[in-house]
Design a protein around this motif. Structure first.
Motif, short mmCIF file in Angstrom:
data_model
loop_
_atom_site.label_atom_id
_atom_site.label_comp_id
_atom_site.label_asym_id
_atom_site.label_seq_id
_atom_site.Cartn_x
_atom_site.Cartn_y
_atom_site.Cartn_z
N LEU A 1 0.86 -1.35 0.14
CA LEU A 1 0.03 0.09 -0.04
C LEU A 1 0.64 1.26 -0.08
N ARG A 2 0.77 2.19 -0.98
CA ARG A 2 1.62 3.26 -1.15
C ARG A 2 1.02 4.58 -1.08
N ASP A 3 -0.32 4.62 -1.13
CA ASP A 3 -1.14 5.72 -1.24
C ASP A 3 -2.69 5.45 -1.02
N HIS A 4 -3.58 6.32 -0.48
CA HIS A 4 -5.06 6.39 -0.39
C HIS A 4 -5.41 7.46 -0.27
N ASP A 5 -6.95 7.68 -0.65
CA ASP A 5 -7.68 8.69 -0.54
C ASP A 5 -9.01 8.60 -0.33
N SER A 6 -9.53 9.36 0.57
CA SER A 6 -11.02 9.19 1.23
C SER A 6 -11.86 10.18 0.57
N SER A 7 -11.49 10.87 -0.43
CA SER A 7 -12.38 11.81 -1.04
C SER A 7 -13.78 11.15 -1.64
N LEU B 1 -15.72 12.72 -3.87
CA LEU B 1 -16.09 13.23 -5.26
C LEU B 1 -14.31 13.05 -6.01
N ALA B 2 -14.67 13.05 -7.29
CA ALA B 2 -13.74 13.12 -8.19
C ALA B 2 -13.83 14.28 -9.11
N PHE B 3 -13.12 15.20 -9.34
CA PHE B 3 -13.01 16.08 -10.24
C PHE B 3 -12.27 16.20 -11.43
N GLY B 4 -12.53 16.20 -12.73
CA GLY B 4 -11.47 16.56 -13.84
C GLY B 4 -10.13 15.81 -13.70
N ASN B 5 -9.07 16.65 -13.75
CA ASN B 5 -7.81 15.98 -14.10
C ASN B 5 -6.95 16.11 -12.83
N GLU B 6 -7.77 16.00 -11.59
CA GLU B 6 -6.88 16.21 -10.49
C GLU B 6 -6.37 14.77 -9.77
N VAL B 7 -4.97 14.86 -9.63
CA VAL B 7 -4.18 13.50 -9.25
C VAL B 7 -4.53 13.54 -7.63
N LEU B 8 -5.16 12.39 -7.31
CA LEU B 8 -5.56 12.22 -5.83
C LEU B 8 -4.80 11.06 -5.36
N MET B 9 -3.78 10.38 -6.08
CA MET B 9 -3.17 9.50 -5.51
C MET B 9 -1.66 9.45 -6.38
N PHE B 10 -0.63 8.99 -5.74
CA PHE B 10 0.84 8.76 -6.48
C PHE B 10 1.85 8.04 -5.71
N ALA B 11 2.71 7.51 -6.48
CA ALA B 11 3.73 6.77 -5.79
C ALA B 11 5.08 6.92 -6.58
N ASN B 12 6.04 7.20 -6.05
CA ASN B 12 7.38 7.24 -6.68
C ASN B 12 7.89 5.87 -7.14
N LEU B 13 8.07 5.65 -8.12
CA LEU B 13 8.61 4.50 -8.64
C LEU B 13 10.25 4.29 -8.90
N GLY B 14 11.08 5.14 -8.34
CA GLY B 14 12.47 5.28 -8.67
C GLY B 14 12.91 6.09 -9.77
N GLU B 15 13.59 5.30 -10.41
CA GLU B 15 14.23 5.92 -11.78
C GLU B 15 13.00 5.99 -12.59
N GLU B 16 12.14 4.96 -12.80
CA GLU B 16 11.21 5.20 -13.58
C GLU B 16 10.24 6.37 -13.67
N GLY B 17 10.14 7.01 -12.57
CA GLY B 17 9.43 8.32 -12.38
C GLY B 17 8.36 8.15 -11.40
N ILE B 18 7.01 8.79 -11.57
CA ILE B 18 6.09 8.94 -10.54
C ILE B 18 4.73 8.38 -11.15
N ILE B 19 4.19 7.38 -10.61
CA ILE B 19 2.90 6.78 -11.07
C ILE B 19 1.69 7.81 -10.44
N GLU B 20 0.93 8.41 -11.35
CA GLU B 20 -0.36 9.39 -10.74
C GLU B 20 -1.48 8.69 -10.97
N ILE B 21 -2.65 8.72 -10.18
CA ILE B 21 -3.93 8.16 -10.49
C ILE B 21 -4.76 9.24 -10.62
#
Length: 99
Positions: free
Chosen positions: A32-38, A40-60
């Protein structure tokens, strides 16, 4: 209502779980790397993310319209590339980039 999306990005197993009233959870390789209890979800708002090291950051980014769907992006050096969408089919080149 529970909804789960699973996909791979750069050798990492990604799982996003929406547990309706308990929010969303982001798992990377089973951790488990992130969670969100919202509620409502609006448009292009990143609600969860995790660092994958050299590969970059995954954004949900959750999308909601009568049901919840998700889009995932891999961000690195100010560039964001789509790696998964539960509603839109990614092009073959986008699918290759995420592997």
């Amino acid at each position: 209502m529970r909804k789960t999306w699973s996909f791979k990005v750069k050798g990492h197993s990604i799982k996003v779980v929406n547990t309706w009233f308990h929010g969303m959870k982001l798992y990377i390789d089973g951790d488990l790397r992130d969670h969100d209890s919202s509620f409502l979800a609006f448009g292009n708002e990143v609600l969860m993310f995790a660092n994958l090291g050299e590969e970059g950051i995954i954004e949900i980014i959750p999308r909601a319209f009568l049901t919840v769907e998700v889009d995932a992006f891999l961000s690195k050096d100010d560039e964001s590339v789509p790696v998964f969408s539960s509603t839109n089919r990614l092009s073959l080149s986008q699918q290759r980039e995420s592997r």
